[in-house]
Design an enzyme around this catalytic site. Sequence first.
Site, PDB file in Angstrom:
ATOM      1  N   ARG A 164       0.718  21.413 -45.360  1.00 47.34           N
ATOM      2  CA  ARG A 164      -0.497  22.225 -45.241  1.00 47.34           C
ATOM      3  C   ARG A 164      -0.163  23.675 -44.935  1.00 47.34           C
ATOM      4  O   ARG A 164      -0.755  24.587 -45.494  1.00 47.34           O
ATOM      5  CB  ARG A 164      -1.373  21.642 -44.129  1.00 47.34           C
ATOM      6  N   TYR A 165       0.744  23.868 -44.016  1.00 51.08           N
ATOM      7  CA  TYR A 165       1.082  25.229 -43.603  1.00 51.08           C
ATOM      8  C   TYR A 165       2.249  25.733 -44.463  1.00 51.08           C
ATOM      9  O   TYR A 165       3.025  24.930 -44.993  1.00 51.08           O
ATOM     10  CB  TYR A 165       1.468  25.244 -42.125  1.00 51.08           C
ATOM     11  N   ARG A 219       6.111  24.777 -42.932  1.00 51.44           N
ATOM     12  CA  ARG A 219       6.409  23.577 -42.171  1.00 51.44           C
ATOM     13  C   ARG A 219       5.629  22.389 -42.724  1.00 51.44           C
ATOM     14  O   ARG A 219       4.574  22.568 -43.338  1.00 51.44           O
ATOM     15  CB  ARG A 219       6.101  23.769 -40.681  1.00 51.44           C
ATOM     16  N   CYS A 277       3.475   2.067 -33.845  1.00 51.45           N
ATOM     17  CA  CYS A 277       3.446   2.721 -32.529  1.00 51.45           C
ATOM     18  C   CYS A 277       3.724   1.641 -31.488  1.00 51.45           C
ATOM     19  O   CYS A 277       3.511   0.455 -31.748  1.00 51.45           O
ATOM     20  CB  CYS A 277       2.085   3.332 -32.233  1.00 51.45           C
ATOM     21  N   CYS A 314      -3.735   3.950 -29.671  1.00 54.28           N
ATOM     22  CA  CYS A 314      -4.773   4.670 -28.947  1.00 54.28           C
ATOM     23  C   CYS A 314      -6.070   4.569 -29.738  1.00 54.28           C
ATOM     24  O   CYS A 314      -6.079   4.795 -30.951  1.00 54.28           O
ATOM     25  CB  CYS A 314      -4.378   6.137 -28.804  1.00 54.28           C
ATOM     26  N   CYS A 363      -7.130   7.509 -32.156  1.00 50.26           N
ATOM     27  CA  CYS A 363      -6.038   8.053 -32.978  1.00 50.26           C
ATOM     28  C   CYS A 363      -6.557   8.752 -34.241  1.00 50.26           C
ATOM     29  O   CYS A 363      -7.309   8.173 -35.020  1.00 50.26           O
ATOM     30  CB  CYS A 363      -5.103   6.919 -33.380  1.00 50.26           C
ATOM     31  N   ARG A 372      -4.855   9.295 -36.767  1.00 50.43           N
ATOM     32  CA  ARG A 372      -4.299   8.594 -37.939  1.00 50.43           C
ATOM     33  C   ARG A 372      -4.601   7.101 -37.872  1.00 50.43           C
ATOM     34  O   ARG A 372      -3.783   6.266 -38.267  1.00 50.43           O
ATOM     35  CB  ARG A 372      -2.797   8.833 -38.043  1.00 50.43           C
ATOM     36  N   ASP A 430     -10.636  14.679 -32.352  1.00 47.24           N
ATOM     37  CA  ASP A 430     -10.983  14.764 -33.775  1.00 47.24           C
ATOM     38  C   ASP A 430     -12.115  13.792 -34.116  1.00 47.24           C
ATOM     39  O   ASP A 430     -12.187  12.691 -33.551  1.00 47.24           O
ATOM     40  CB  ASP A 430      -9.763  14.432 -34.646  1.00 47.24           C
ATOM     41  N   ASP A 456      -8.859  21.027 -34.351  1.00 47.32           N
ATOM     42  CA  ASP A 456      -8.246  20.865 -35.671  1.00 47.32           C
ATOM     43  C   ASP A 456      -9.405  20.821 -36.655  1.00 47.32           C
ATOM     44  O   ASP A 456     -10.229  19.898 -36.616  1.00 47.32           O
ATOM     45  CB  ASP A 456      -7.410  19.579 -35.714  1.00 47.32           C
ATOM     46  N   LYS A 471      -5.224  23.953 -37.226  1.00 51.10           N
ATOM     47  CA  LYS A 471      -5.588  24.126 -35.813  1.00 51.10           C
ATOM     48  C   LYS A 471      -6.170  25.518 -35.583  1.00 51.10           C
ATOM     49  O   LYS A 471      -5.624  26.505 -36.051  1.00 51.10           O
ATOM     50  CB  LYS A 471      -4.347  23.960 -34.940  1.00 51.10           C
TER      51      LYS A 471
HETATM   52  S1  SF4 Z   1      -2.264   8.718 -31.165  1.00 49.05           S
HETATM   53 FE1  SF4 Z   1      -2.056   7.353 -32.952  1.00 49.05          FE
HETATM   54  S2  SF4 Z   1      -0.012   7.772 -33.742  1.00 49.05           S
HETATM   55 FE2  SF4 Z   1      -0.061   8.559 -31.669  1.00 49.05          FE
HETATM   56  S3  SF4 Z   1       0.715   6.887 -30.367  1.00 49.05           S
HETATM   57 FE3  SF4 Z   1      -1.522   6.723 -30.401  1.00 49.05          FE
HETATM   58  S4  SF4 Z   1      -1.955   5.300 -32.059  1.00 49.05           S
HETATM   59 FE4  SF4 Z   1       0.153   6.002 -32.367  1.00 49.05          FE
END
Ligand code: SF4
Length: 438
Positions: A165-166, A169, A178, A182, A185, A187, A348, A385, A392
């Site tokens: 995107r940038y 980088r 993971c 979370c 998340c 993603r 997000d 974001d 960001k």
């Molecule tokens: S935020 Fe998403 S990618 Fe990061 S540790 Fe938690 S579940 Fe995994």
Amino acid sequence: MSLQIARGREAKPPLRSLRAKQDARPRLQEATQPIAAATPAKKAALRFPVNPETRAFYKRFYPGTSTAEWNDWRWQMRVRIRTLDDLARIFHLSEDEREAVRKHTGALPVGITPYYASLMDLKDAREPLRRTHIMTGDEYLRAPGEEDDPLAEDHDTAVPGIVHRYPDRVLFLTTGTCSTYCRYCTRARVVGNPGGEYQFSTRQWEQALVYLQAHTEVRDVLLSGGDPLTLGDDKLDWLLGRLRAIKHIEFLRIGTKVPVVLPQRVTKNLVAVLKKHHPLWMSIHFTHPKELTAEVTESTARLADAGIPLGSQTVLMKGINDDIAVMKPLMQGLLKRRVRPYYLYQCDPIRGSAHFRTTVDKGLEIIQGLRGHTTGYATPIFAVDAPGGGGKIQIAPDFVVGRDGNDLLLRNFEGDVYRYPDPGGTLGRGKMARLAVE
Ligand code: SF4
């Protein structure tokens, strides 16, 4: 394409775990599954402190477990809490939690290391760490503006796994695994064995490396996922080495939550691997001061002692950490552990995350409560974001009150206004008039 061809030179095949016995290119998710019969690395692992509460936790819920096993990251991965039965064995689940877990399918499953679970309240479903890891019915509600891929990362994906995107980088999504998942998340669509288009494999890594080799404008690679530190040492070493061999890549970063939720992963061997690939920086995902345990003191100390500059990233969440009385000790505690508070993110708009999201004002309020009230290093950048792939955008409190002739009028952290001589300047011009109109 073979690994050797992708590399453009003769090289030994990568390491043991890349050389799968039946398939030369194992899928990463298979390859990164915990190894069932791993022997605890007793000597190194025993150096990790175990506090009395944690010891009581594993004696109660994992009877017969030795300290060496508890401190073995592969053991922690192998016995992660993954199912409703696992959860119910440890937690007094609310009916809402129970129902939400029961009906979950697809990506972002439940996943909690026993170590991280030991920090959670077993009875109170409102406890912050528990709320961020055990799903609730709110996850199934979709608020306006929420998307599966709110940051349009898929749109900016140049080749599978590389988000470009940038200008200089890229983001390199290395794995979908993971150690803990979370509930907020960004993603969520990608992690925890989502299937479909989101696959991770060594073939994909090869494509990514070919892309990076060809794109000489890329000088900075952020490895993320999933969590790159769930990869074995040999695979990580191989990948970092391949990236380091690309001459125009000056700078590597790893984004990870592992040092917080699985601190035992930061073994001496891992540290030795990471040290080989400097300059290597690390962004560590912290949420709450409860995470600042003796174990995390040890994991961050090992990384910092290896010369890895450590920064933190924290997602601002309602009822979790949206209080200066929570955020300040977290930021100050990070500094004590040589982790520089880096980003505080507005949550997000991922699907089903409205119950975590604060107003943007709340983030500014937190920054205002830190700026000037504690060490400058303890104040992160607050950022949104931008949905749709805008990147960001920093949001900072405005300390410019206006201008009076050649004097710039500035407000300090206590709200007092000061004059700063600024002949020829324009900053603040017209601002007081605007304020008067408003
Ligand atoms: S935020 Fe998403 S990618 Fe990061 S540790 Fe938690 S579940 Fe995994």
